[in-house]
Design a protein around this motif. Structure first.
Motif, PDB file in Angstrom:
ATOM      1  N   TYR A  65       2.672  -4.740   2.893  1.00  0.00           N
ATOM      2  CA  TYR A  65       3.555  -3.751   3.502  1.00  0.00           C
ATOM      3  C   TYR A  65       3.065  -2.341   3.193  1.00  0.00           C
ATOM      4  O   TYR A  65       2.542  -2.080   2.108  1.00  0.00           O
ATOM      5  N   LEU A  66       3.274  -1.446   4.141  1.00  0.00           N
ATOM      6  CA  LEU A  66       3.052  -0.026   3.914  1.00  0.00           C
ATOM      7  C   LEU A  66       4.325   0.529   3.305  1.00  0.00           C
ATOM      8  O   LEU A  66       5.421   0.245   3.804  1.00  0.00           O
ATOM      9  N   VAL A  77       0.879  -1.154   0.000  1.00  0.00           N
ATOM     10  CA  VAL A  77       0.000   0.000   0.000  1.00  0.00           C
ATOM     11  C   VAL A  77       0.921   1.209   0.000  1.00  0.00           C
ATOM     12  O   VAL A  77       1.631   1.465   0.962  1.00  0.00           O
ATOM     13  N   VAL A  78       0.927   1.904  -1.123  1.00  0.00           N
ATOM     14  CA  VAL A  78       1.779   3.080  -1.275  1.00  0.00           C
ATOM     15  C   VAL A  78       1.015   4.271  -0.722  1.00  0.00           C
ATOM     16  O   VAL A  78      -0.149   4.492  -1.059  1.00  0.00           O
ATOM     17  N   ILE A  79       1.693   5.026   0.121  1.00  0.00           N
ATOM     18  CA  ILE A  79       1.067   6.169   0.763  1.00  0.00           C
ATOM     19  C   ILE A  79       1.841   7.437   0.434  1.00  0.00           C
ATOM     20  O   ILE A  79       3.063   7.399   0.306  1.00  0.00           O
ATOM     21  N   ARG A  80       1.105   8.524   0.252  1.00  0.00           N
ATOM     22  CA  ARG A  80       1.749   9.837   0.124  1.00  0.00           C
ATOM     23  C   ARG A  80       1.015  10.797   1.051  1.00  0.00           C
ATOM     24  O   ARG A  80      -0.193  10.676   1.269  1.00  0.00           O
ATOM     25  N   LEU A 132      10.804   3.026  -3.898  1.00  0.00           N
ATOM     26  CA  LEU A 132       9.910   2.811  -2.770  1.00  0.00           C
ATOM     27  C   LEU A 132      10.654   2.162  -1.614  1.00  0.00           C
ATOM     28  O   LEU A 132      11.566   1.356  -1.823  1.00  0.00           O
ATOM     29  N   GLU A 133      10.237   2.513  -0.414  1.00  0.00           N
ATOM     30  CA  GLU A 133      10.797   1.926   0.800  1.00  0.00           C
ATOM     31  C   GLU A 133       9.662   1.357   1.630  1.00  0.00           C
ATOM     32  O   GLU A 133       8.588   1.966   1.731  1.00  0.00           O
ATOM     33  N   ILE A 134       9.922   0.228   2.244  1.00  0.00           N
ATOM     34  CA  ILE A 134       8.939  -0.352   3.147  1.00  0.00           C
ATOM     35  C   ILE A 134       8.985   0.398   4.467  1.00  0.00           C
ATOM     36  O   ILE A 134      10.048   0.561   5.058  1.00  0.00           O
ATOM     37  N   ASP A 135       7.827   0.854   4.886  1.00  0.00           N
ATOM     38  CA  ASP A 135       7.685   1.545   6.169  1.00  0.00           C
ATOM     39  C   ASP A 135       7.464   0.514   7.281  1.00  0.00           C
ATOM     40  O   ASP A 135       8.065   0.610   8.332  1.00  0.00           O
TER      41      ASP A 135
END
Length: 151
Positions: free
Chosen positions: A87-88, A10-13, A60-63
């Motif tokens: 993963y976030l 789940v990509v978040i901005r 992208l990086e995993i949070d």
């Protein structure tokens, strides 16, 4: 029963005071990016690779880990259990979202940034609501931590 391992993200901005997540439209329904684990690949590497391939996002990086989902289906008469680790993710560079493009050869025709609450209503598959609820929990934890840190 055959077990199939998969991973997604789940990509978040963050935009000023609100967060949005990136949905994909695959085969006519709103979904989250994910895919099968390749040999000699970690689950985390798979998640990042699949999300970047399906959305065009970069760096992208995993949070954090969110949850696992389980999906059963039949393929050529064989019962399959698909286990997906979620993963976030966040873009670690300003340019991470500059060239978003749906991966058409995977049936992905559209991408859309939406509020997580809107995403709960839009996603087609019920198990994805569990994933998004975990995102909402993670965002609430982050907000509480920020409040505590500033006091």
């Amino acid at each position: 029963m055959f077990q199939l391992k998969a991973a997604g993200g789940v990509v978040i901005r963050n935009l000023s005071k609100k967060s949005e997540i990136l949905l994909i439209k695959r085969n006519g329904v709103w979904d989250l990016p994910k895919g099968k684990l390749e040999s000699n690949e970690s689950v985390e590497e798979c998640a990042v690779r699949e999300v970047e391939e399906e959305t065009g996002a970069k760096s992208l990086e995993i949070d954090r880990f969110l949850c696992k989902t389980y999906h059963h289906y039949t393929d050529s008469g064989e019962r399959i259990e698909k286990i997906t680790d979620w993963y976030l993710m966040r873009g670690n560079q300003v340019s991470a979202f500059e060239h978003l493009k749906p991966q058409n050869n995977e049936g992905i025709t559209d991408l859309e940034w939406v509020d997580p609450l809107v995403a709960l209503e839009k996603v087609h598959y019920e198990n994805l609501t569990i994933v998004i609820e975990n995102v909402l929990d993670a965002l609430a934890i982050d907000q509480n931590k920020k409040r505590c840190d500033s006091e």
